[in-house]
Write a protein that holds these residues in place. Structure first.
Motif, mmCIF file in Angstrom:
data_model
loop_
_atom_site.group_PDB
_atom_site.id
_atom_site.type_symbol
_atom_site.label_atom_id
_atom_site.label_comp_id
_atom_site.label_asym_id
_atom_site.label_seq_id
_atom_site.Cartn_x
_atom_site.Cartn_y
_atom_site.Cartn_z
ATOM 1 N N CYS A 61 1.041 -1.292 -0.053
ATOM 2 C CA CYS A 61 -0.233 -0.062 0.113
ATOM 3 C C CYS A 61 0.817 1.134 0.050
ATOM 4 O O CYS A 61 1.972 1.227 0.701
ATOM 5 C CB CYS A 61 -0.909 0.079 1.336
ATOM 6 N N ALA A 83 0.193 5.497 0.632
ATOM 7 C CA ALA A 83 -0.733 6.255 1.140
ATOM 8 C C ALA A 83 -0.329 7.663 1.317
ATOM 9 O O ALA A 83 1.017 7.904 1.505
ATOM 10 C CB ALA A 83 -1.201 5.749 2.466
ATOM 11 N N ASP A 143 -7.646 8.493 3.966
ATOM 12 C CA ASP A 143 -8.270 7.421 3.030
ATOM 13 C C ASP A 143 -7.503 7.400 1.801
ATOM 14 O O ASP A 143 -7.547 6.512 1.114
ATOM 15 C CB ASP A 143 -9.722 7.575 2.970
ATOM 16 N N ARG A 197 -5.215 6.341 -0.652
ATOM 17 C CA ARG A 197 -4.139 5.329 -0.620
ATOM 18 C C ARG A 197 -4.471 4.372 -1.696
ATOM 19 O O ARG A 197 -5.552 4.360 -2.140
ATOM 20 C CB ARG A 197 -4.124 4.630 0.570
ATOM 21 N N MET A 238 -3.871 0.518 -2.983
ATOM 22 C CA MET A 238 -3.552 -0.632 -2.349
ATOM 23 C C MET A 238 -3.341 -1.888 -3.552
ATOM 24 O O MET A 238 -4.039 -1.867 -4.597
ATOM 25 C CB MET A 238 -4.175 -0.935 -1.208
ATOM 26 N N ILE A 268 -9.835 -6.391 3.006
ATOM 27 C CA ILE A 268 -10.662 -5.310 3.601
ATOM 28 C C ILE A 268 -12.176 -5.905 3.122
ATOM 29 O O ILE A 268 -12.843 -5.699 4.174
ATOM 30 C CB ILE A 268 -10.279 -4.184 2.920
ATOM 31 N N LYS A 293 -10.622 3.972 8.305
ATOM 32 C CA LYS A 293 -9.230 4.047 9.000
ATOM 33 C C LYS A 293 -8.720 3.127 9.978
ATOM 34 O O LYS A 293 -7.445 2.660 9.900
ATOM 35 C CB LYS A 293 -8.976 5.576 9.435
ATOM 36 N N PHE A 351 -8.187 -0.222 7.718
ATOM 37 C CA PHE A 351 -6.766 -0.302 7.044
ATOM 38 C C PHE A 351 -5.604 -0.628 8.018
ATOM 39 O O PHE A 351 -4.751 -1.386 7.425
ATOM 40 C CB PHE A 351 -6.412 1.214 6.396
ATOM 41 N N SER A 352 -5.670 -0.161 9.346
ATOM 42 C CA SER A 352 -4.491 -0.520 10.443
ATOM 43 C C SER A 352 -4.691 -1.915 10.649
ATOM 44 O O SER A 352 -3.834 -2.644 11.055
ATOM 45 C CB SER A 352 -4.812 0.634 11.363
ATOM 46 N N THR A 389 2.992 -0.489 4.391
ATOM 47 C CA THR A 389 2.430 0.719 3.845
ATOM 48 C C THR A 389 3.564 2.078 3.717
ATOM 49 O O THR A 389 4.230 1.797 4.885
ATOM 50 C CB THR A 389 1.266 1.467 4.515
#
Length: 306
Positions: free
Chosen positions: A118, A120, A158, A160, A162, A170, A181, A184-185, A191
């Motif tokens: 990713c 971002a 947001d 980003r 990927m 996801i 958010k 994503f983490s 990333t």
């Protein structure tokens, strides 16, 4: 040739969409080794957003759009876009051009040539945001990092790009109460962050009021942390200790507990704290209640280009 899906949630963006489309189209045509598709998600707009998206779809074969039956929120729009994306890489962008289109080429280059899943954008500065809003935002991210132990910092938004592996992971998370958010983490993956300067919207007005931002912040904390649920026990222990200490000090040095106003104030304080924590627990119960209903995250009213 690789395919990049550009996912664009839209809510009442009739003023911003023409400029966004022109700017991103120019950048998309200039990414070597890749072709782009546009997936616009109309999140129940009340203006001409759906009409404009229909026109773009008719004039450009790269464009597709979904139109929700009502406003389900940006998180649902992002999920819907990702579900309908067919690209080898997926990128989320806002329609207000606060996400610089020129970074798309660099993001794609990073994912192709470096060992990242990713890439971002890391927003630097908050031009266009008021001082109070900036302060509250920074405070929120300090709190959520402490509570959730996830990589969610101020400026990590947001915007980003990927790879397909991260996108599919996801999509595996199907909870109704979504906080992207945090998601994503949560899914992890390597990333790389690219700094960019925040700018004001190209057109239109922000749809985020203080009330909606506060609700969004609370949802984020409750979705990824159980710390608030444990707080009543700790506070209760402190209150019991304080009550015992008050009794001991009053008996030893104050001649007994005879101060009625102090007792009334203490009772009111304890009741107020009790109600606050009952409210927090109620929030968790209500979220579990919504999840148990298994409702769809969004409902499509109309689509084009699919």
């Amino acid at each position: 040739m690789d395919k990049i899906s550009i996912i664009v949630p839209c809510y009442n963006e009739e003023k911003a969409l023409p400029d966004f489309y022109r700017a991103v189209s120019e950048t998309a045509d200039d990414i070597p080794g890749a072709q782009c598709e546009f997936i616009f998600v109309d999140d129940g707009s009340c203006d001409r957003t759906a009409e404009i998206l229909s026109g773009l779809t008719a004039s450009d074969s790269r464009c597709r759009y979904l139109s929700f039956s009502r406003n389900f929120g940006k998180e649902a729009a992002m999920y819907a876009g990702l579900q309908n994306a067919s690209g080898d890489y997926c990128v989320f962008m806002d329609a207000d051009l606060q996400h610089p289109p020129e970074l798309l080429k660099e993001m794609y280059h990073v994912l192709k040539t470096e060992n990242y899943d990713c890439c971002a954008g890391l927003r630097e500065g908050r031009e266009g945001d008021g001082k109070l809003r900036s302060l509250l935002s920074r405070t929120f991210y300090r709190i959520i990092r402490r509570f959730c132990h996830l990589d969610m910092g101020d400026g990590k938004g947001d915007f980003r790009m990927m790879n397909r592996a991260m996108a599919d992971s996801i999509l595996e998370l199907k909870e109704y109460n979504r906080y992207m958010k945090g998601i994503f983490s949560f899914v992890g993956f390597d990333t790389k962050w690219i700094p960019f300067r925040n700018i004001e919207r190209s057109a239109g007005e922000s749809k985020w009021s203080f009330r909606s931002l506060f609700r969004y912040a609370v949802d984020g904390i409750l979705s990824f942390s159980t710390v608030p649920a444990a707080m009543p026990g700790a506070v209760g222990a402190l209150l019991i200790a304080a009550a015992v200490l008050t009794v001991v000090l009053s008996v030893l040095f104050g001649g007994g507990l005879t101060v009625v106003p102090m007792l009334v104030s203490l009772i009111l304080l304890l009741n107020g704290i009790q109600m606050i924590f009952l409210s927090l627990l109620g929030q968790y119960v209500s979220k579990d209640y919504m999840e148990s209903k298994k409702r769809p995250i969004y409902i499509v009213k109309k689509k084009g280009g699919f």
